[in-house]
Design a protein around this motif. Structure first.
Motif, PDB file in Angstrom:
ATOM      1  N   GLY A 202       0.827  -1.208   0.000  1.00 37.96           N
ATOM      2  CA  GLY A 202       0.000   0.000   0.000  1.00 37.96           C
ATOM      3  C   GLY A 202       0.857   1.253   0.000  1.00 37.96           C
ATOM      4  N   ALA A 203       0.191   2.412  -0.006  1.00 39.00           N
ATOM      5  CA  ALA A 203       0.915   3.688   0.000  1.00 39.00           C
ATOM      6  C   ALA A 203       1.400   4.040   1.391  1.00 39.00           C
ATOM      7  CB  ALA A 203       0.002   4.792  -0.539  1.00 39.00           C
ATOM      8  N   SER A 204       0.850   3.364   2.426  1.00 37.91           N
ATOM      9  CA  SER A 204       1.267   3.601   3.810  1.00 37.91           C
ATOM     10  C   SER A 204       1.278   2.245   4.522  1.00 37.91           C
ATOM     11  CB  SER A 204       0.256   4.503   4.515  1.00 37.91           C
ATOM     12  OG  SER A 204      -1.001   3.831   4.552  1.00 37.91           O
ATOM     13  N   PHE A 205       1.859   2.224   5.726  1.00 32.50           N
ATOM     14  CA  PHE A 205       1.836   0.962   6.474  1.00 32.50           C
ATOM     15  C   PHE A 205       0.397   0.514   6.717  1.00 32.50           C
ATOM     16  CE2 PHE A 205       1.760  -1.739  10.181  1.00 32.50           C
ATOM     17  CZ  PHE A 205       2.707  -2.686   9.829  1.00 32.50           C
ATOM     18  N   ALA A 206      -0.457   1.490   7.072  1.00 30.05           N
ATOM     19  CA  ALA A 206      -1.863   1.158   7.376  1.00 30.05           C
ATOM     20  C   ALA A 206      -2.540   0.493   6.178  1.00 30.05           C
ATOM     21  CB  ALA A 206      -2.610   2.420   7.790  1.00 30.05           C
ATOM     22  N   GLU A 207      -2.280   1.025   4.986  1.00 28.39           N
ATOM     23  CA  GLU A 207      -2.915   0.436   3.795  1.00 28.39           C
ATOM     24  C   GLU A 207      -2.333  -0.959   3.500  1.00 28.39           C
ATOM     25  OE1 GLU A 207      -2.796   2.886   0.221  1.00 28.39           O
ATOM     26  OE2 GLU A 207      -3.502   1.188  -0.964  1.00 28.39           O
ATOM     27  N   THR A 208      -1.013  -1.092   3.663  1.00 28.29           N
ATOM     28  CA  THR A 208      -0.391  -2.401   3.446  1.00 28.29           C
ATOM     29  C   THR A 208      -0.983  -3.430   4.419  1.00 28.29           C
ATOM     30  OG1 THR A 208       1.644  -1.315   2.746  1.00 28.29           O
ATOM     31  CG2 THR A 208       1.829  -3.610   3.381  1.00 28.29           C
ATOM     32  N   LEU A 209      -1.186  -3.012   5.663  1.00 30.45           N
ATOM     33  CA  LEU A 209      -1.748  -3.908   6.675  1.00 30.45           C
ATOM     34  C   LEU A 209      -3.184  -4.298   6.322  1.00 30.45           C
ATOM     35  CD1 LEU A 209      -1.245  -5.313   9.376  1.00 30.45           C
ATOM     36  CD2 LEU A 209      -2.032  -3.239  10.539  1.00 30.45           C
ATOM     37  N   ARG A 210      -3.949  -3.316   5.853  1.00 35.98           N
ATOM     38  CA  ARG A 210      -5.335  -3.621   5.430  1.00 35.98           C
ATOM     39  C   ARG A 210      -5.324  -4.647   4.306  1.00 35.98           C
ATOM     40  NH1 ARG A 210      -6.521   1.671   5.957  1.00 35.98           N
ATOM     41  NH2 ARG A 210      -6.307   2.132   3.728  1.00 35.98           N
ATOM     42  N   ASN A 211      -4.439  -4.442   3.336  1.00 40.90           N
ATOM     43  CA  ASN A 211      -4.344  -5.401   2.221  1.00 40.90           C
ATOM     44  C   ASN A 211      -3.975  -6.793   2.734  1.00 40.90           C
ATOM     45  OD1 ASN A 211      -4.850  -3.287   0.516  1.00 40.90           O
ATOM     46  ND2 ASN A 211      -2.731  -3.084  -0.233  1.00 40.90           N
ATOM     47  N   LEU A 212      -3.010  -6.831   3.653  1.00 43.19           N
ATOM     48  CA  LEU A 212      -2.574  -8.124   4.202  1.00 43.19           C
ATOM     49  C   LEU A 212      -3.743  -8.810   4.901  1.00 43.19           C
ATOM     50  CD1 LEU A 212      -0.214 -10.145   4.903  1.00 43.19           C
ATOM     51  CD2 LEU A 212      -0.031  -8.925   7.073  1.00 43.19           C
ATOM     52  N   ASN A 213      -4.410  -8.076   5.764  1.00 41.49           N
ATOM     53  CA  ASN A 213      -5.481  -8.701   6.546  1.00 41.49           C
ATOM     54  C   ASN A 213      -6.602  -9.210   5.650  1.00 41.49           C
ATOM     55  OD1 ASN A 213      -4.062  -8.370   8.888  1.00 41.49           O
ATOM     56  ND2 ASN A 213      -5.053  -6.444   9.446  1.00 41.49           N
ATOM     57  N   GLU A 214      -6.863  -8.447   4.574  1.00 41.22           N
ATOM     58  CA  GLU A 214      -7.915  -8.871   3.652  1.00 41.22           C
ATOM     59  C   GLU A 214      -7.524 -10.164   2.930  1.00 41.22           C
ATOM     60  OE1 GLU A 214      -9.371  -5.156   1.806  1.00 41.22           O
ATOM     61  OE2 GLU A 214     -10.016  -6.489   0.176  1.00 41.22           O
TER      62      GLU A 214
ATOM     63  N   TYR B 116      -8.944 -14.115   3.036  1.00 36.13           N
ATOM     64  CA  TYR B 116      -9.249 -14.871   1.819  1.00 36.13           C
ATOM     65  C   TYR B 116      -8.505 -16.222   1.819  1.00 36.13           C
ATOM     66  CZ  TYR B 116     -10.477 -15.672  -3.055  1.00 36.13           C
ATOM     67  OH  TYR B 116     -11.000 -16.206  -4.213  1.00 36.13           O
ATOM     68  N   LEU B 117      -7.233 -16.189   2.226  1.00 32.47           N
ATOM     69  CA  LEU B 117      -6.463 -17.443   2.307  1.00 32.47           C
ATOM     70  C   LEU B 117      -7.102 -18.383   3.336  1.00 32.47           C
ATOM     71  CD1 LEU B 117      -2.790 -16.044   2.190  1.00 32.47           C
ATOM     72  CD2 LEU B 117      -3.945 -17.335   0.376  1.00 32.47           C
ATOM     73  N   GLY B 118      -7.614 -17.801   4.416  1.00 26.95           N
ATOM     74  CA  GLY B 118      -8.299 -18.604   5.440  1.00 26.95           C
ATOM     75  C   GLY B 118      -9.514 -19.322   4.841  1.00 26.95           C
ATOM     76  N   GLU B 119     -10.274 -18.587   4.007  1.00 26.59           N
ATOM     77  CA  GLU B 119     -11.438 -19.218   3.348  1.00 26.59           C
ATOM     78  C   GLU B 119     -10.981 -20.327   2.405  1.00 26.59           C
ATOM     79  OE1 GLU B 119     -13.699 -16.153   1.297  1.00 26.59           O
ATOM     80  OE2 GLU B 119     -13.670 -14.917   3.120  1.00 26.59           O
ATOM     81  N   LYS B 120      -9.898 -20.062   1.687  1.00 27.36           N
ATOM     82  CA  LYS B 120      -9.382 -21.090   0.758  1.00 27.36           C
ATOM     83  C   LYS B 120      -8.970 -22.347   1.539  1.00 27.36           C
ATOM     84  CE  LYS B 120      -8.860 -20.325  -3.161  1.00 27.36           C
ATOM     85  NZ  LYS B 120      -9.833 -20.266  -4.294  1.00 27.36           N
TER      86      LYS B 120
ATOM     87  N   ALA C 114      -0.911 -12.896  11.365  1.00 24.84           N
ATOM     88  CA  ALA C 114      -1.494 -13.575  10.200  1.00 24.84           C
ATOM     89  C   ALA C 114      -1.238 -15.084  10.276  1.00 24.84           C
ATOM     90  CB  ALA C 114      -0.889 -13.000   8.919  1.00 24.84           C
ATOM     91  N   THR C 115      -0.024 -15.445  10.677  1.00 26.22           N
ATOM     92  CA  THR C 115       0.329 -16.860  10.759  1.00 26.22           C
ATOM     93  C   THR C 115      -0.525 -17.565  11.816  1.00 26.22           C
ATOM     94  OG1 THR C 115       2.574 -16.330  10.044  1.00 26.22           O
ATOM     95  CG2 THR C 115       2.273 -18.454  11.126  1.00 26.22           C
ATOM     96  N   LEU C 116      -0.718 -16.893  12.941  1.00 25.39           N
ATOM     97  CA  LEU C 116      -1.564 -17.450  14.001  1.00 25.39           C
ATOM     98  C   LEU C 116      -2.992 -17.648  13.484  1.00 25.39           C
ATOM     99  CD1 LEU C 116      -1.954 -18.119  17.095  1.00 25.39           C
ATOM    100  CD2 LEU C 116      -2.642 -15.731  17.362  1.00 25.39           C
ATOM    101  N   LYS C 117      -3.505 -16.621  12.814  1.00 23.18           N
ATOM    102  CA  LYS C 117      -4.880 -16.667  12.317  1.00 23.18           C
ATOM    103  C   LYS C 117      -5.088 -17.806  11.325  1.00 23.18           C
ATOM    104  CE  LYS C 117      -8.382 -13.350  10.977  1.00 23.18           C
ATOM    105  NZ  LYS C 117      -8.619 -11.960  10.552  1.00 23.18           N
ATOM    106  N   LEU C 118      -4.061 -18.074  10.511  1.00 27.06           N
ATOM    107  CA  LEU C 118      -4.173 -19.123   9.486  1.00 27.06           C
ATOM    108  C   LEU C 118      -3.769 -20.506  10.030  1.00 27.06           C
ATOM    109  CD1 LEU C 118      -2.791 -17.178   6.378  1.00 27.06           C
ATOM    110  CD2 LEU C 118      -5.163 -17.899   6.796  1.00 27.06           C
ATOM    111  N   GLY C 119      -3.487 -20.594  11.309  1.00 26.38           N
ATOM    112  CA  GLY C 119      -3.120 -21.892  11.886  1.00 26.38           C
ATOM    113  C   GLY C 119      -1.742 -22.362  11.435  1.00 26.38           C
ATOM    114  N   GLY C 120      -0.868 -21.433  11.060  1.00 29.49           N
ATOM    115  CA  GLY C 120       0.483 -21.807  10.613  1.00 29.49           C
ATOM    116  C   GLY C 120       1.238 -22.547  11.706  1.00 29.49           C
ATOM    117  N   GLN C 121       2.061 -23.490  11.289  1.00 30.88           N
ATOM    118  CA  GLN C 121       2.739 -24.331  12.292  1.00 30.88           C
ATOM    119  C   GLN C 121       4.114 -23.801  12.671  1.00 30.88           C
ATOM    120  OE1 GLN C 121       2.346 -28.506  11.721  1.00 30.88           O
ATOM    121  NE2 GLN C 121       0.295 -28.337  10.881  1.00 30.88           N
ATOM    122  N   ASN C 122       4.611 -22.822  11.916  1.00 32.14           N
ATOM    123  CA  ASN C 122       5.924 -22.234  12.203  1.00 32.14           C
ATOM    124  C   ASN C 122       5.909 -20.795  11.717  1.00 32.14           C
ATOM    125  OD1 ASN C 122       7.662 -24.998  12.496  1.00 32.14           O
ATOM    126  ND2 ASN C 122       6.269 -25.153  10.756  1.00 32.14           N
ATOM    127  N   TYR C 123       6.832 -20.019  12.246  1.00 33.09           N
ATOM    128  CA  TYR C 123       7.064 -18.674  11.725  1.00 33.09           C
ATOM    129  C   TYR C 123       8.563 -18.566  11.435  1.00 33.09           C
ATOM    130  CZ  TYR C 123       7.298 -13.800  10.845  1.00 33.09           C
ATOM    131  OH  TYR C 123       7.539 -12.617  10.207  1.00 33.09           O
TER     132      TYR C 123
END
Ligand code: XUL
Ligand code: CO
Length: 433
Positions: A107-119, A123-127, A174-183
């Motif tokens: 994004g153009a700012s950290f806030a926008e990049t974070l919004r894009n990531l969370n969105e 979507y990855l969670g739904e997949k 994000a990793t926690l939310k997606l149930g990732g097993q490692n970071y």
């Protein structure tokens, strides 16, 4: 299903004599080896960056791969995820791995990049809900954007440290939310180009404090996965602080993190550090910090991190032998941090590269498992060290230099050299691969 991989069938195990290219000859996910299904042993993962975000550039030329999802919009990011999960389905992949920057537009700012990531994470969670593939690990890209050019946690500018902290925090969430097993933390810019402008001691101290903060945050959010450091000696930096497994272990000890952080070992990085892949795995296992692997192969002539798909099962068997000897993976897995060559333009190339890599690993794994199960190599190894089982040898370790010296004179010791039997063991090895 998107139409990118249309006409490519789901890949199934068809045995060594399969006639179709689109078949596994060695990887049979349901086959039980050493009491466990192969899929559960090998825990294959696709790397989002190489397969879906890499345009095919090299230091002398730009994009060669034309992908309909290349671009900077959220719609294209979702299309990319659709194609990625199509590929995971075709291959029957149990896992994938991604950096934030692979999956969402900046994004153009950290806030926008974070919004894009969370969105895109939603979507990855739904997949993930609708498909088989789950997240093996998440990570942050702290190396591509120009803000990272002088380092992330090791940057001379504290504002960049703050930006790195914000980025890693977001990706751990994000990793926690997606149930990732490692970071995973790979420090491509955590190093230097020249010592002339570098306060090495300060940079190393900042990197250590950063990693402590990562571990503190892990506990704060209740992430039960493993934090992994991925060693690499250089490239892109001239020298990287996480040089190899031994260096990382010293670093972890220094900052009191040796029980908290393990390593993700990559074949190509081991080669760049002047080690073999199996050496790095065996050393990590012996130090209690073996976590996961990035599977690829380096070109032995070019000296680059070429990230090629593995195709030499005899070589990989040495690595899988060490992994099995260490008890196998817990949260780790076999992540194909590998990319097709820049001339490999077709969708089929991407699928068949993974099929070949999975088959190579499966063949290597089965050979390693059979040899370990036979006990032949371990018996030979144990026999070589049998002298250490005697009470006198153990007393010597508990004693002093003088007491050991006294034994030499008292018992008139004259050690007789014995054969290391290397060729016989190599012949044994060849019987299995
Ligand atoms: C770079 C490399 C990275 C890490 C994740 O050489 O291996 O892709 O695996 O950042
Ligand atoms: Co890697």
């Amino acid at each position: 299903m998107t139409d990118f991989f249309k006409n490519i069938p789901a890949i199934t195990y068809q045995g060594a004599n399969a006639t179709s290219e689109f078949a596994f000859r060695h990887y049979n996910p349901d086959e039980v080896v050493l009491g466990k299904r192969m899929e559960d042993h090998l825990r294959f993962a696709v790397a989002y960056w190489h397969s879906f975000a890499w345009p095919g550039g090299d230091p002398f030329g730009g994009q060669t791969l034309d992908r309909p999802w290349f671009g900077d919009t959220m719609d294209l990011a979702r299309q990319k995820a659709d194609v990625a999960f199509d590929m995971f389905d075709i291959l029957g992949q149990p896992f994938y791995c991604f950096h934030d920057a692979d999956a969402r537009p900046e994004g153009a700012s950290f806030a926008e990049t974070l919004r894009n990531l969370n969105e895109i994470v939603d979507y990855l969670g739904e997949k993930q809900q609708a498909h088989k593939a789950k997240l093996l690990w998440g990570t942050s890209n702290l190396f591509s954007h120009r803000r990272w050019m002088s380092g992330a946690a090791t940057n001379p500018d504290p504002d960049v440290y703050a930006y790195a902290a914000a980025t890693v925090k977001a990706n751990m969430d994000a990793t926690l939310k997606l149930g990732g097993q490692n970071y995973v933390l790979w420090g491509g810019r955590e190093g230097y180009e020249t010592l002339l402008n570098t306060d090495l001691a300060a940079e190393r101290a900042h990197a250590g404090r950063f990693l402590q903060q990562v571990v503190e945050y892990k506990y704060k959010i209740g992430f039960t996965g493993t934090i992994l450091i991925e060693p690499k000696p250089q490239e892109p930096s001239k020298h990287q602080y996480d040089y190899d497994v031994a260096t990382v272990y010293g670093f972890l000890k220094d900052f009191g993190l040796e029980a908290e952080v393990k390593v993700n070992i990559e074949q190509g990085h081991a080669i760049l550090a002047g080690h073999s892949f199996e050496h790095e795995i065996a050393l990590a296992a012996s130090l209690g910090i073996f976590g996961s692997i990035d599977m690829n192969r380096n070109d032995y002539q070019s000296g680059w991190d070429t990230d090629q798909f593995p195709n030499n099962h005899a070589e990989k068997a040495l690595a899988f032998y060490e992994i099995l000897r260490a008890g196998g993976y817990t949260t780790g897995g076999t992540n194909f941090d590998a990319k097709i060559r820049r001339q490999s333009l077709d969708p089929e190339d991407l699928i068949l590269a993974h099929v070949g890599g999975m088959d190579t690993c499966a063949r290597a794994f089965k050979a390693a498992a059979a040899l370990l199960d036979s006990g032949e190599l371990e018996q030979a190894r144990a026999a070589r060290y049998a002298g250490w089982q005697t009470p006198a040898a153990q007393a010597m370790l508990a004693g002093s230099l003088e007491s050991a010296a006294a034994r030499v004179t008292a018992e008139g010791l004259e050690p007789q050299p014995k054969s290391g039997r290397q060729e016989r063991l190599e012949n044994l090895w060849n019987k299995y691969v």
